[in-house]
Scaffold this motif. Structure first.
Motif, PDB file in Angstrom:
ATOM      1  N   UNK A   1       0.843  -1.200   0.000  1.00  0.00           N
ATOM      2  CA  UNK A   1       0.000   0.000   0.000  1.00  0.00           C
ATOM      3  C   UNK A   1       0.880   1.252   0.000  1.00  0.00           C
ATOM      4  N   UNK A   2       1.920   1.244   0.844  1.00  0.00           N
ATOM      5  CA  UNK A   2       2.798   2.415   0.950  1.00  0.00           C
ATOM      6  C   UNK A   2       3.573   2.653  -0.346  1.00  0.00           C
TER       7      UNK A   2
ATOM      8  N   UNK B   1       0.878  -2.960  12.129  1.00  0.00           N
ATOM      9  CA  UNK B   1      -0.582  -3.078  12.245  1.00  0.00           C
ATOM     10  C   UNK B   1      -1.145  -2.019  13.190  1.00  0.00           C
ATOM     11  N   UNK B   2      -0.482  -1.829  14.332  1.00  0.00           N
ATOM     12  CA  UNK B   2      -0.935  -0.841  15.321  1.00  0.00           C
ATOM     13  C   UNK B   2      -0.985   0.552  14.693  1.00  0.00           C
ATOM     14  N   UNK B   3       0.050   0.880  13.908  1.00  0.00           N
ATOM     15  CA  UNK B   3       0.117   2.208  13.292  1.00  0.00           C
ATOM     16  C   UNK B   3      -0.869   2.325  12.124  1.00  0.00           C
ATOM     17  N   UNK B   4      -0.863   1.337  11.238  1.00  0.00           N
ATOM     18  CA  UNK B   4      -1.681   1.405  10.024  1.00  0.00           C
ATOM     19  C   UNK B   4      -3.160   1.535  10.349  1.00  0.00           C
TER      20      UNK B   4
ATOM     21  N   UNK C   1      -3.819   6.661   3.881  1.00  0.00           N
ATOM     22  CA  UNK C   1      -4.088   5.502   3.021  1.00  0.00           C
ATOM     23  C   UNK C   1      -5.525   5.024   3.218  1.00  0.00           C
ATOM     24  N   UNK C   2      -6.520   5.847   2.831  1.00  0.00           N
ATOM     25  CA  UNK C   2      -7.916   5.524   3.163  1.00  0.00           C
ATOM     26  C   UNK C   2      -8.385   4.165   2.634  1.00  0.00           C
ATOM     27  N   UNK C   3      -8.071   3.866   1.386  1.00  0.00           N
ATOM     28  CA  UNK C   3      -8.545   2.609   0.791  1.00  0.00           C
ATOM     29  C   UNK C   3      -7.843   1.403   1.429  1.00  0.00           C
TER      30      UNK C   3
ATOM     31  N   UNK D   1      -7.747  -3.231   5.293  1.00  0.00           N
ATOM     32  CA  UNK D   1      -7.066  -3.782   6.464  1.00  0.00           C
ATOM     33  C   UNK D   1      -8.052  -4.046   7.604  1.00  0.00           C
ATOM     34  N   UNK D   2      -8.930  -3.090   7.861  1.00  0.00           N
ATOM     35  CA  UNK D   2      -9.901  -3.247   8.946  1.00  0.00           C
ATOM     36  C   UNK D   2     -10.871  -4.402   8.666  1.00  0.00           C
TER      37      UNK D   2
END
Length: 359
Positions: free
Chosen positions: A200-201, A280-283, A290-292, A297-298
């Motif tokens: 994603x990044x 994961x904690x940060x993302x 990174x809205x999409x 991820x959620x």
């Protein structure tokens, strides 16, 4: 005229279920006299005699169990190097069998067998000047991309930063999906998300190019097929994740990661948070950037009933916050990839502090 990075890739790759069984014949031509092959093995396998017995020990070869409680430290790398030199003088090669921490340790020690001083001296870009001893990487969990990257990330006395160089890449990797079948579900998720997040990044970064995009898009699709489309874990999932990890690692070879990785480096330095779970904690809190990707991820987190730790920075001291912020802002290429050349005016210390307080 533009200068293009002429980067080093892994020399040899073998892929396939059961390919680990070829390790003996793969290593045979690399043996130098009676100098041993040293096998760094993830502590996860220390009591699994059936697995350990499959490692092809010859002559003075040795298995060294690597403690992965914390991510690799420069002090640990230097000690392993000193111990091996004291016991054997020289070695034919270092073989890393395990997750990203074990593979990074193998890469670092292989380099330090031939380079003077401390591994601290080589934290940065292109500081390593001498090739290391032969080194092979065998991932037993998929996602980090450590098997193909030109870095080995180390925590030193003042920072968390890799030994990034053309000499860091493995000479050989063995990609055997069978080795991933016993990974606990939570650990598998956190590590696979390292791959998903760095795709994603990379795909949303200012460094993006067709090379990175080709690998990154495929790796991200493979992660989504495994974690969004499949309802039952099977052999195909492991096979796809192993290839996602490889392609994801290739995607950032010619680009860079971004906000999640830059912020998680600070967490790791101050709190010892492991790389996969730290990302994961940060993302989980990066909808703004990174809205999409965060939305997908959620959904993955919810579908697989994974717990993402919350409130981990509550009660930290001013000094700890300042240290995290300094380590994170030191990752300049990551911030530039994420936010552009004027990133310093966008990601101020105050803005980053507010982000850390939300974690």
């Amino acid at each position: 005229m533009a200068q293009f990075r002429n980067f080093r890739m892994v020399n040899y790759v073998v892929y396939g279920r059961g390919s680990f069984n070829q390790l003996d014949e793969i290593l045979a031509p690399q043996r130098k006299g009676d100098a041993p092959m040293i096998f760094f093995v993830d502590e996860y396998f220390q009591d699994q005699q059936e697995f350990l017995s499959r490692i092809p020990l010859r002559g003075k070869d040795k298995i060294v169990i690597i403690d992965v409680t914390y991510e690799p430290k420069t002090s640990g790398v230097d000690k392993l190097r000193d111990d091996l030199k004291a016991e054997f003088g020289t070695v034919s090669g270092i073989i890393g069998i395990g997750g990203g921490s074990v593979m990074d340790t193998a890469k670092a020690v292989a380099l330090m067998m031939t380079n003077p001083g401390s591994s601290v001296d080589y934290q940065g870009w292109d500081l390593v000047k001498v090739p290391g001893v032969y080194k092979a990487g065998i991932p037993t969990i998929a996602g980090t991309g450590a098997e193909v990257s030109r870095t080995c990330v180390l925590t030193g006395p003042t920072r968390k930063l890799g030994m990034n160089s053309d000499f860091t890449t493995f000479d050989q990797i063995v990609l055997d999906p069978e080795l991933c079948k016993t990974v606990p579900a939570n650990q598998r998720f956190y590590t696979a998300m390292d791959c998903f997040i760095h795709c994603v990044e990379s795909l949303n970064g200012t460094y993006l190019n067709a090379f990175s995009q080709s690998y990154g898009e495929k790796a991200q699709v493979l992660c989504e097929e495994v974690f969004l489309d499949k309802d039952v874990w099977d052999d195909e999932c492991d096979e796809k994740l192993v290839m996602a990890s490889y392609a994801g690692g290739m995607s950032i070879a010619y680009s860079q990661v971004g906000v999640a990785h830059a912020v998680s480096y600070g967490l790791a330095y101050v709190l010892g948070t492991k790389h996969g779970i730290g990302n994961c904690i940060v993302f989980d809190k990066l909808e703004e950037y990174y809205p999409e990707g965060v939305e997908k991820f959620k959904r993955m987190v919810e579908k697989h009933k994974i717990e993402i730790p919350q409130g981990i920075t509550k009660g930290l001291t001013e000094e700890q916050f300042e240290s995290m912020i300094s380590v994170s802002l030191g990752m300049k290429p990551l911030w530039e990839n994420a936010l552009g050349k004027d990133w310093e005016s966008i990601m101020t210390r105050e803005k980053l502090r507010a982000l850390y307080e939300r974690l």
